[in-house]
Write an enzyme that holds these catalytic residues in place. Structure first.
Site, PDB file in Angstrom:
ATOM      1  N   CYS A  36      -2.131  -2.181   7.922  1.00  0.00           N
ATOM      2  CA  CYS A  36      -2.077  -3.150   6.818  1.00  0.00           C
ATOM      3  C   CYS A  36      -0.866  -4.077   6.874  1.00  0.00           C
ATOM      4  CB  CYS A  36      -2.169  -2.425   5.482  1.00  0.00           C
ATOM      5  SG  CYS A  36      -3.806  -1.681   5.272  1.00  0.00           S
ATOM      6  N   ASP A  43       0.791  -1.252   0.000  1.00  0.00           N
ATOM      7  CA  ASP A  43       0.000   0.000   0.000  1.00  0.00           C
ATOM      8  C   ASP A  43       0.816   1.293   0.000  1.00  0.00           C
ATOM      9  OD1 ASP A  43      -1.910  -1.948   0.226  1.00  0.00           O
ATOM     10  OD2 ASP A  43      -2.762  -1.242   2.119  1.00  0.00           O
ATOM     11  N   LYS A  72      -6.646  -4.818  -3.032  1.00  0.00           N
ATOM     12  CA  LYS A  72      -7.300  -5.412  -1.862  1.00  0.00           C
ATOM     13  C   LYS A  72      -8.322  -4.447  -1.268  1.00  0.00           C
ATOM     14  CE  LYS A  72      -3.542  -4.261   1.439  1.00  0.00           C
ATOM     15  NZ  LYS A  72      -4.304  -3.423   2.317  1.00  0.00           N
TER      16      LYS A  72
HETATM   17  N1  TIU Z   1      -2.690   0.468   4.270  1.00  0.00           N
HETATM   18  C1  TIU Z   1      -3.138   0.778   5.481  1.00  0.00           C
HETATM   19  O1  TIU Z   1      -2.448   0.631   6.475  1.00  0.00           O
HETATM   20  N2  TIU Z   1      -4.410   1.331   5.563  1.00  0.00           N
HETATM   21  C2  TIU Z   1      -4.819   2.184   6.554  1.00  0.00           C
HETATM   22  O2  TIU Z   1      -5.956   2.635   6.565  1.00  0.00           O
HETATM   23  N3  TIU Z   1      -3.886   2.524   7.494  1.00  0.00           N
HETATM   24  C3  TIU Z   1      -4.029   3.442   8.499  1.00  0.00           C
HETATM   25  O3  TIU Z   1      -3.124   3.505   9.335  1.00  0.00           O
HETATM   26  N4  TIU Z   1      -5.082   4.240   8.542  1.00  0.00           N
END
Ligand code: TIU
Length: 220
Positions: free
Chosen positions: A162, A24, A129
């Site tokens: 994530c 991500d 995802k």
């Molecule tokens: N990729 C991921 O960690 N999504 C989130 O929403 N992370 C947050 O820390 N908000």
């Protein structure tokens, strides 16, 4: 192949059975005006991981390691977005709303893209995802098993959300995860520290933690 200096003990890298998983590293989390900022976060905290992840990505490509990128996001019609996920937090700007980088966390929008510094190249699978874990509602597990992958080197954001969710999912599926401490990042200093400690505690209950320098020393 030398062991990689790691905690709680050295990680025995198996070339050919190991993939680099970059989680991500999207504009929506790392640049102003995206999802992370809409949640009230300072995106600068996450940008610290870009340069070190870039070095690892270059070395993994040169080594011939499989590289897989993930992106968190939803269908433009939001059919895969649980109402609970959209509504929780009661923020003014929510997933699917229009922001400076297009619709927040929606596939195909500029903010959903991986940051240019870490852009995937041809042949590197991208896993889209809908959740926090990269195994939930994706074909990641099939992709890994089809290629005989048993180990994951993990980079990305955020450490406690994530990254941790994915490492826990991977652990339950029998994969060994090595998380690179300087290639993962959190909006919160305390969560960065705790997120890494939770992985390596209790004899490596979810996996190993190492520095990118330790990995680079082994694969360069
Ligand atoms: N990729 C991921 O960690 N999504 C989130 O929403 N992370 C947050 O820390 N908000």
């Amino acid at each position: 192949m030398p062991n990689i200096e790691a905690e709680p003990y050295p990680f025995d890298l198996a070339p050919g059975r190991c993939a680099l998983l970059i989680i991500d590293m999207q504009r929506d989390f790392l640049e102003p005006g995206g999802f992370g900022a809409a949640l009230g976060n300072d995106v600068g905290m996450l940008r610290r991981a870009i340069e070190s992840t870039g070095r690892v990505l270059a070395a993994a490509r040169a080594f011939g390691m499989l590289v897989i990128h993930t992106r968190e996001g939803h269908r433009p019609d939001l059919a895969d977005l649980p109402p609970a996920k959209r509504e929780r937090g009661r923020f003014a700007t929510r997933i699917g709303d229009l922001g400076p980088m297009g619709r927040i966390l929606v596939r195909g929008e500029p903010g959903h893209d991986i940051v240019p510094e870490l852009a995937p190249i041809a042949g590197e699978p991208i896993v889209d995802k809908p959740g926090k874990g990269a195994f939930y509602a994706t074909d990641l597990e099939a992709m890994l098993r089809n290629r005989g992958i048993a180990q994951l080197i993990v980079c990305g954001v955020t450490t406690e959300v994530c990254v941790n969710t994915t490492v826990r999912e991977a652990n339950d599926r029998g994969f060994d995860c090595l998380v690179l401490a300087d290639c993962v990042a959190s909006y919160f200093e305390a969560f960065q520290k705790a997120g890494l400690e939770m992985i390596k505690a209790q004899g490596g209950i979810f996996g190993w933690v190492a520095s990118s320098a330790a990995l680079l020393a082994a694969i360069r």
